[in-house]
Scaffold this motif. Structure first.
Motif, PDB file in Angstrom:
ATOM      1  N   LEU A 117       0.877  -1.231   0.189  1.00 42.51           N
ATOM      2  CA  LEU A 117       0.278   0.319  -0.126  1.00 42.51           C
ATOM      3  C   LEU A 117       0.728   1.350  -0.525  1.00 42.51           C
ATOM      4  O   LEU A 117       0.289   2.012  -0.936  1.00 42.51           O
ATOM      5  CB  LEU A 117      -0.679   0.388   1.340  1.00 42.51           C
ATOM      6  N   PRO A 118       2.250   1.174   0.851  1.00 42.44           N
ATOM      7  CA  PRO A 118       2.678   2.196   0.991  1.00 42.44           C
ATOM      8  C   PRO A 118       3.143   2.852  -1.218  1.00 42.44           C
ATOM      9  O   PRO A 118       3.696   4.202  -1.459  1.00 42.44           O
ATOM     10  CB  PRO A 118       4.140   2.198   1.304  1.00 42.44           C
ATOM     11  N   ASN A 119       3.858   1.798  -1.251  1.00 40.45           N
ATOM     12  CA  ASN A 119       3.752   2.128  -3.150  1.00 40.45           C
ATOM     13  C   ASN A 119       3.682   2.582  -4.012  1.00 40.45           C
ATOM     14  O   ASN A 119       3.133   3.589  -4.638  1.00 40.45           O
ATOM     15  CB  ASN A 119       4.794   0.706  -3.486  1.00 40.45           C
ATOM     16  N   LEU A 120       2.109   2.268  -3.720  1.00 42.43           N
ATOM     17  CA  LEU A 120       0.863   1.664  -4.378  1.00 42.43           C
ATOM     18  C   LEU A 120       0.383   3.674  -4.551  1.00 42.43           C
ATOM     19  O   LEU A 120       0.069   4.406  -5.688  1.00 42.43           O
ATOM     20  CB  LEU A 120      -0.172   0.768  -3.954  1.00 42.43           C
ATOM     21  N   ALA A 121       0.543   3.776  -3.039  1.00 42.77           N
ATOM     22  CA  ALA A 121       0.228   5.269  -3.043  1.00 42.77           C
ATOM     23  C   ALA A 121       1.091   5.879  -3.120  1.00 42.77           C
ATOM     24  O   ALA A 121       0.139   7.256  -3.953  1.00 42.77           O
ATOM     25  CB  ALA A 121      -0.253   5.635  -1.273  1.00 42.77           C
ATOM     26  N   LEU A 122       2.431   6.120  -2.844  1.00 41.24           N
ATOM     27  CA  LEU A 122       3.060   6.973  -4.229  1.00 41.24           C
ATOM     28  C   LEU A 122       3.445   7.123  -5.232  1.00 41.24           C
ATOM     29  O   LEU A 122       3.136   8.109  -5.566  1.00 41.24           O
ATOM     30  CB  LEU A 122       4.736   6.339  -3.049  1.00 41.24           C
ATOM     31  N   ALA A 129       0.331   5.825  -6.941  1.00 44.84           N
ATOM     32  CA  ALA A 129      -0.481   7.027  -7.037  1.00 44.84           C
ATOM     33  C   ALA A 129      -0.456   8.671  -7.105  1.00 44.84           C
ATOM     34  O   ALA A 129      -1.080   9.205  -8.019  1.00 44.84           O
ATOM     35  CB  ALA A 129      -2.020   6.395  -6.485  1.00 44.84           C
ATOM     36  N   VAL A 130      -0.116   8.971  -6.066  1.00 43.22           N
ATOM     37  CA  VAL A 130       0.412  10.756  -6.402  1.00 43.22           C
ATOM     38  C   VAL A 130       1.541  10.869  -6.338  1.00 43.22           C
ATOM     39  O   VAL A 130       0.771  12.447  -7.092  1.00 43.22           O
ATOM     40  CB  VAL A 130       0.539  10.176  -4.479  1.00 43.22           C
ATOM     41  N   TYR A 183       0.383   9.284 -11.339  1.00 42.45           N
ATOM     42  CA  TYR A 183      -1.327   8.543 -11.692  1.00 42.45           C
ATOM     43  C   TYR A 183      -1.925  10.194 -11.884  1.00 42.45           C
ATOM     44  O   TYR A 183      -2.409  10.686 -12.601  1.00 42.45           O
ATOM     45  CB  TYR A 183      -1.935   7.901 -11.650  1.00 42.45           C
ATOM     46  N   LEU A 184      -1.548  10.373 -10.804  1.00 46.05           N
ATOM     47  CA  LEU A 184      -2.669  11.543 -10.304  1.00 46.05           C
ATOM     48  C   LEU A 184      -1.480  13.468 -11.168  1.00 46.05           C
ATOM     49  O   LEU A 184      -2.863  14.107 -12.072  1.00 46.05           O
ATOM     50  CB  LEU A 184      -2.345  12.237  -9.054  1.00 46.05           C
TER      51      LEU A 184
END
Length: 316
Positions: free
Chosen positions: A41-46, A48-49, A52-53
Protein backbone atom coordinates in the motif's frame (compact mmCIF):
# COMPACT_ATOMS: atom_id res chain seq x y z
CA UNK A 1 -14.20 -75.62 -17.74
CA UNK A 2 -16.16 -73.45 -15.46
CA UNK A 3 -15.05 -70.16 -14.07
CA UNK A 4 -15.85 -69.07 -10.59
CA UNK A 5 -16.83 -65.45 -10.62
CA UNK A 6 -16.13 -63.48 -7.54
CA UNK A 7 -17.89 -60.28 -6.85
CA UNK A 8 -16.03 -57.44 -5.27
CA UNK A 9 -17.50 -56.18 -2.03
CA UNK A 10 -19.63 -53.13 -2.37
CA UNK A 11 -17.83 -49.85 -1.86
CA UNK A 12 -18.27 -48.35 1.53
CA UNK A 13 -20.07 -45.07 1.30
CA UNK A 14 -18.06 -42.20 2.73
CA UNK A 15 -19.65 -39.40 4.58
CA UNK A 16 -17.94 -36.10 3.77
CA UNK A 17 -18.13 -33.59 6.52
CA UNK A 18 -18.16 -30.08 5.08
CA UNK A 19 -15.29 -27.96 6.20
CA UNK A 20 -16.72 -24.96 8.02
CA UNK A 21 -13.70 -22.93 6.92
CA UNK A 22 -14.30 -23.63 3.20
CA UNK A 23 -15.07 -20.35 1.46
CA UNK A 24 -13.41 -18.42 4.26
CA UNK A 25 -9.87 -17.25 4.76
CA UNK A 26 -7.72 -19.16 7.15
CA UNK A 27 -5.77 -17.30 9.80
CA UNK A 28 -2.56 -17.79 7.84
CA UNK A 29 -4.08 -16.50 4.60
CA UNK A 30 -5.50 -13.48 6.37
CA UNK A 31 -2.14 -12.78 8.00
CA UNK A 32 -0.27 -13.06 4.67
CA UNK A 33 -2.76 -10.69 3.06
CA UNK A 34 -2.28 -8.13 5.80
CA UNK A 35 1.49 -8.34 5.36
CA UNK A 36 1.01 -7.84 1.61
CA UNK A 37 -1.12 -4.75 2.21
CA UNK A 38 1.38 -3.35 4.69
CA UNK A 39 4.20 -3.69 2.16
CA UNK A 40 2.34 -2.80 -1.04
CA UNK A 41 0.00 0.00 0.00
CA UNK A 42 2.71 2.62 0.71
CA UNK A 43 4.27 1.99 -2.70
CA UNK A 44 0.90 2.00 -4.45
CA UNK A 45 -0.01 5.24 -2.67
CA UNK A 46 3.23 6.91 -3.73
CA UNK A 47 2.78 5.77 -7.35
CA UNK A 48 -0.80 7.00 -7.37
CA UNK A 49 0.06 10.40 -5.86
CA UNK A 50 3.26 11.14 -7.78
CA UNK A 51 2.61 9.36 -11.10
CA UNK A 52 -1.03 8.77 -11.96
CA UNK A 53 -2.51 11.86 -10.32
CA UNK A 54 -0.09 14.24 -12.15
CA UNK A 55 -0.82 12.36 -15.37
CA UNK A 56 -4.56 12.85 -14.97
CA UNK A 57 -4.06 16.51 -14.06
CA UNK A 58 -1.82 17.01 -17.09
CA UNK A 59 -4.46 15.55 -19.39
CA UNK A 60 -6.94 18.03 -17.92
CA UNK A 61 -4.51 20.95 -18.30
CA UNK A 62 -4.02 20.03 -21.96
CA UNK A 63 -7.65 21.02 -22.60
CA UNK A 64 -7.10 24.54 -21.25
CA UNK A 65 -5.85 27.78 -22.68
CA UNK A 66 -3.79 28.61 -19.63
CA UNK A 67 -0.84 30.86 -18.96
CA UNK A 68 1.49 29.45 -16.32
CA UNK A 69 0.83 31.17 -13.00
CA UNK A 70 -2.48 32.68 -14.06
CA UNK A 71 -5.47 32.23 -11.76
CA UNK A 72 -7.90 31.77 -14.66
CA UNK A 73 -8.01 29.46 -17.67
CA UNK A 74 -10.31 28.86 -20.62
CA UNK A 75 -11.46 25.39 -21.63
CA UNK A 76 -10.59 24.86 -25.32
CA UNK A 77 -11.05 21.10 -25.66
CA UNK A 78 -8.75 19.59 -28.28
CA UNK A 79 -7.62 22.91 -29.75
CA UNK A 80 -4.12 22.58 -28.30
CA UNK A 81 -3.66 19.21 -30.01
CA UNK A 82 -5.03 20.57 -33.30
CA UNK A 83 -2.74 23.61 -33.08
CA UNK A 84 0.29 21.41 -32.51
CA UNK A 85 -0.31 19.01 -35.39
CA UNK A 86 -1.22 21.83 -37.78
CA UNK A 87 1.73 24.03 -36.81
CA UNK A 88 4.87 24.33 -38.91
CA UNK A 89 7.03 23.13 -36.03
CA UNK A 90 5.22 19.81 -35.52
CA UNK A 91 7.05 17.96 -38.30
CA UNK A 92 10.39 19.37 -37.20
CA UNK A 93 9.87 18.44 -33.55
CA UNK A 94 8.63 14.93 -34.34
CA UNK A 95 11.44 14.42 -36.88
CA UNK A 96 14.08 15.59 -34.40
CA UNK A 97 12.64 13.27 -31.78
CA UNK A 98 12.71 10.30 -34.16
CA UNK A 99 16.27 10.96 -35.37
CA UNK A 100 17.59 11.50 -31.86
CA UNK A 101 15.88 8.36 -30.50
CA UNK A 102 16.84 6.00 -33.33
CA UNK A 103 20.50 7.03 -33.44
CA UNK A 104 21.03 7.16 -29.68
CA UNK A 105 19.31 3.82 -29.07
CA UNK A 106 21.04 2.06 -31.97
CA UNK A 107 24.42 3.65 -31.26
CA UNK A 108 24.33 2.90 -27.53
CA UNK A 109 23.32 -0.74 -28.06
CA UNK A 110 25.73 -1.52 -30.91
CA UNK A 111 28.72 0.18 -29.29
CA UNK A 112 27.74 -1.25 -25.91
CA UNK A 113 27.76 -4.78 -27.34
CA UNK A 114 31.18 -4.26 -28.92
CA UNK A 115 32.56 -2.86 -25.68
CA UNK A 116 31.04 -5.78 -23.76
CA UNK A 117 32.82 -8.23 -26.06
CA UNK A 118 36.11 -6.49 -25.32
CA UNK A 119 35.45 -6.40 -21.58
CA UNK A 120 34.58 -10.10 -21.59
CA UNK A 121 38.17 -10.97 -22.46
CA UNK A 122 40.32 -12.53 -19.76
CA UNK A 123 43.14 -10.00 -19.69
CA UNK A 124 44.58 -7.71 -17.06
CA UNK A 125 42.86 -4.45 -16.29
CA UNK A 126 39.33 -5.52 -17.25
CA UNK A 127 37.96 -4.58 -13.80
CA UNK A 128 39.29 -1.03 -14.11
CA UNK A 129 38.07 -0.84 -17.72
CA UNK A 130 34.56 -1.91 -16.71
CA UNK A 131 34.43 0.76 -14.02
CA UNK A 132 35.74 3.42 -16.43
CA UNK A 133 33.19 2.49 -19.09
CA UNK A 134 30.25 2.51 -16.69
CA UNK A 135 31.28 5.69 -14.83
CA UNK A 136 29.81 8.24 -17.33
CA UNK A 137 26.36 6.67 -16.96
CA UNK A 138 26.17 7.48 -13.24
CA UNK A 139 27.57 10.99 -13.61
CA UNK A 140 25.29 14.00 -13.51
CA UNK A 141 23.93 14.94 -16.91
CA UNK A 142 24.49 18.60 -16.06
CA UNK A 143 28.17 18.02 -15.31
CA UNK A 144 28.66 15.90 -18.42
CA UNK A 145 26.97 18.54 -20.57
CA UNK A 146 29.14 21.34 -19.20
CA UNK A 147 32.37 19.40 -19.78
CA UNK A 148 31.47 18.46 -23.33
CA UNK A 149 30.24 21.98 -24.04
CA UNK A 150 33.73 23.19 -23.19
CA UNK A 151 35.14 20.59 -25.61
CA UNK A 152 32.83 21.49 -28.49
CA UNK A 153 32.83 25.28 -28.08
CA UNK A 154 34.00 26.71 -31.45
CA UNK A 155 35.78 29.64 -29.81
CA UNK A 156 37.72 28.39 -26.81
CA UNK A 157 36.95 24.67 -26.77
CA UNK A 158 39.51 21.88 -26.66
CA UNK A 159 38.42 20.55 -30.04
CA UNK A 160 38.76 24.01 -31.62
CA UNK A 161 42.26 24.34 -30.14
CA UNK A 162 43.30 20.98 -31.60
CA UNK A 163 41.89 21.84 -35.03
CA UNK A 164 43.66 25.18 -35.04
CA UNK A 165 46.90 23.30 -34.46
CA UNK A 166 46.31 21.61 -37.83
CA UNK A 167 45.30 24.85 -39.50
CA UNK A 168 41.57 24.04 -39.50
CA UNK A 169 38.59 25.97 -38.23
CA UNK A 170 36.21 24.39 -35.75
CA UNK A 171 32.68 23.66 -36.97
CA UNK A 172 29.94 25.78 -35.42
CA UNK A 173 28.61 23.01 -33.21
CA UNK A 174 26.44 25.30 -31.11
CA UNK A 175 25.17 27.74 -33.73
CA UNK A 176 24.42 25.29 -36.57
CA UNK A 177 21.11 23.47 -35.88
CA UNK A 178 22.20 20.26 -37.65
CA UNK A 179 25.57 20.16 -35.92
CA UNK A 180 23.93 20.90 -32.58
CA UNK A 181 21.86 17.74 -32.91
CA UNK A 182 24.96 15.74 -33.88
CA UNK A 183 26.82 17.15 -30.88
CA UNK A 184 24.09 16.19 -28.42
CA UNK A 185 23.76 12.70 -29.95
CA UNK A 186 27.50 12.08 -29.60
CA UNK A 187 27.49 13.09 -25.94
CA UNK A 188 24.33 11.11 -25.16
CA UNK A 189 25.69 7.93 -26.74
CA UNK A 190 29.01 8.36 -24.91
CA UNK A 191 27.22 8.77 -21.59
CA UNK A 192 24.86 5.80 -21.97
CA UNK A 193 26.86 3.14 -23.83
CA UNK A 194 28.42 2.05 -20.51
CA UNK A 195 24.98 1.00 -19.27
CA UNK A 196 24.41 -1.12 -22.38
CA UNK A 197 27.93 -2.55 -22.13
CA UNK A 198 27.48 -3.68 -18.52
CA UNK A 199 24.09 -5.27 -19.23
CA UNK A 200 25.42 -7.02 -22.34
CA UNK A 201 28.48 -8.16 -20.38
CA UNK A 202 26.21 -9.82 -17.83
CA UNK A 203 24.37 -11.51 -20.68
CA UNK A 204 27.59 -12.74 -22.29
CA UNK A 205 28.85 -14.20 -19.02
CA UNK A 206 25.59 -16.10 -18.54
CA UNK A 207 25.78 -17.87 -21.91
CA UNK A 208 26.21 -21.68 -21.70
CA UNK A 209 29.94 -22.25 -22.11
CA UNK A 210 29.57 -25.95 -22.93
CA UNK A 211 27.56 -25.08 -26.04
CA UNK A 212 30.17 -22.52 -27.09
CA UNK A 213 32.99 -25.00 -26.57
CA UNK A 214 31.13 -27.66 -28.55
CA UNK A 215 30.68 -25.24 -31.46
CA UNK A 216 34.37 -24.36 -31.27
CA UNK A 217 35.32 -28.05 -31.42
CA UNK A 218 33.08 -28.43 -34.47
CA UNK A 219 35.19 -25.84 -36.26
CA UNK A 220 32.94 -22.77 -35.93
CA UNK A 221 34.93 -19.55 -36.01
CA UNK A 222 34.59 -16.85 -33.38
CA UNK A 223 32.56 -14.64 -35.69
CA UNK A 224 30.32 -17.56 -36.61
CA UNK A 225 29.70 -18.41 -32.96
CA UNK A 226 28.92 -14.77 -32.23
CA UNK A 227 26.42 -14.36 -35.08
CA UNK A 228 24.73 -17.76 -34.93
CA UNK A 229 24.80 -18.43 -31.20
CA UNK A 230 25.65 -15.44 -29.02
CA UNK A 231 23.32 -12.94 -30.70
CA UNK A 232 20.22 -15.23 -30.57
CA UNK A 233 20.95 -16.22 -26.98
CA UNK A 234 21.33 -12.54 -26.06
CA UNK A 235 17.87 -11.70 -27.40
CA UNK A 236 16.31 -11.33 -23.91
CA UNK A 237 19.06 -8.86 -22.99
CA UNK A 238 18.61 -7.02 -26.28
CA UNK A 239 14.86 -6.83 -25.77
CA UNK A 240 15.32 -5.41 -22.25
CA UNK A 241 17.82 -2.81 -23.47
CA UNK A 242 15.63 -1.87 -26.43
CA UNK A 243 12.75 -0.94 -24.13
CA UNK A 244 14.77 0.83 -21.44
CA UNK A 245 17.05 2.81 -23.77
CA UNK A 246 14.19 3.88 -26.03
CA UNK A 247 12.13 5.14 -23.12
CA UNK A 248 15.19 6.92 -21.75
CA UNK A 249 16.05 8.57 -25.08
CA UNK A 250 12.52 9.82 -25.60
CA UNK A 251 12.70 11.49 -22.18
CA UNK A 252 16.25 12.89 -22.50
CA UNK A 253 16.31 16.42 -21.14
CA UNK A 254 19.34 17.42 -19.07
CA UNK A 255 21.99 17.24 -21.82
CA UNK A 256 19.78 19.11 -24.27
CA UNK A 257 19.00 21.78 -21.69
CA UNK A 258 22.66 22.38 -20.81
CA UNK A 259 24.23 22.13 -24.27
CA UNK A 260 21.52 23.85 -26.33
CA UNK A 261 19.39 26.01 -23.99
CA UNK A 262 17.34 27.50 -26.84
CA UNK A 263 16.69 24.13 -28.48
CA UNK A 264 18.39 25.21 -31.69
CA UNK A 265 17.90 22.07 -33.80
CA UNK A 266 17.51 19.84 -30.73
CA UNK A 267 13.88 20.44 -29.76
CA UNK A 268 12.56 16.97 -29.06
CA UNK A 269 9.03 16.51 -27.77
CA UNK A 270 9.97 16.70 -24.12
CA UNK A 271 12.19 19.75 -24.62
CA UNK A 272 9.56 21.47 -26.75
CA UNK A 273 7.09 20.96 -23.90
CA UNK A 274 9.60 22.61 -21.56
CA UNK A 275 10.15 25.58 -23.88
CA UNK A 276 6.42 26.14 -24.36
CA UNK A 277 5.72 26.19 -20.62
CA UNK A 278 8.85 27.79 -19.13
CA UNK A 279 10.39 29.56 -22.11
CA UNK A 280 9.33 32.71 -23.87
CA UNK A 281 5.93 31.28 -24.91
CA UNK A 282 4.55 30.66 -21.41
CA UNK A 283 1.75 28.40 -22.72
CA UNK A 284 1.15 25.82 -20.02
CA UNK A 285 -1.92 24.24 -21.64
CA UNK A 286 -0.18 23.83 -24.99
CA UNK A 287 2.84 22.36 -23.23
CA UNK A 288 0.62 19.88 -21.40
CA UNK A 289 -0.83 18.69 -24.73
CA UNK A 290 2.69 18.00 -26.05
CA UNK A 291 3.42 16.03 -22.89
CA UNK A 292 0.28 13.95 -23.42
CA UNK A 293 1.34 13.26 -27.02
CA UNK A 294 4.71 12.07 -25.73
CA UNK A 295 2.99 9.81 -23.18
CA UNK A 296 0.81 8.25 -25.89
CA UNK A 297 3.88 7.63 -28.07
CA UNK A 298 5.69 5.98 -25.16
CA UNK A 299 2.66 3.82 -24.41
CA UNK A 300 2.27 2.72 -28.04
CA UNK A 301 5.96 1.88 -28.41
CA UNK A 302 5.96 -0.16 -25.21
CA UNK A 303 2.84 -2.10 -26.20
CA UNK A 304 4.20 -2.82 -29.70
CA UNK A 305 7.53 -3.98 -28.31
CA UNK A 306 5.94 -6.31 -25.78
CA UNK A 307 3.33 -7.54 -28.28
CA UNK A 308 5.49 -8.18 -31.36
CA UNK A 309 9.20 -7.87 -30.61
CA UNK A 310 9.03 -10.25 -27.66
CA UNK A 311 7.84 -13.02 -29.97
CA UNK A 312 11.33 -13.15 -31.49
CA UNK A 313 13.04 -13.31 -28.12
CA UNK A 314 14.76 -16.63 -27.43
CA UNK A 315 14.49 -17.58 -23.76
CA UNK A 316 16.83 -20.44 -22.98
Amino acid sequence: MTRQLTESPPAIARTVTPDPRRGRWSNRTRRDFMVFLALALPNLALIAVFTYLPLINNIYYSTLDWTLGSASATVVGFDNYINFFTSADAAKVLGTTAVFTVITVGGSMVLGLLVALALNSKVRGTTFARSAVFAPYVLSGVGVGLVWLFIFDPGYGVLAWLLRGFGQQSPQWINDPQLSLVMVIIVYVWKNLGYCAVVYLAGLQSLPQDVMEAASLDGASGFRRFVSMSVPLLSPTTFFLLITTMLSSLQAFDLIRIMTPLGNGTSTLIYEAYLQAFGAFNRAGYSASISVILFVILLIITVLQVRFVERKVHYS
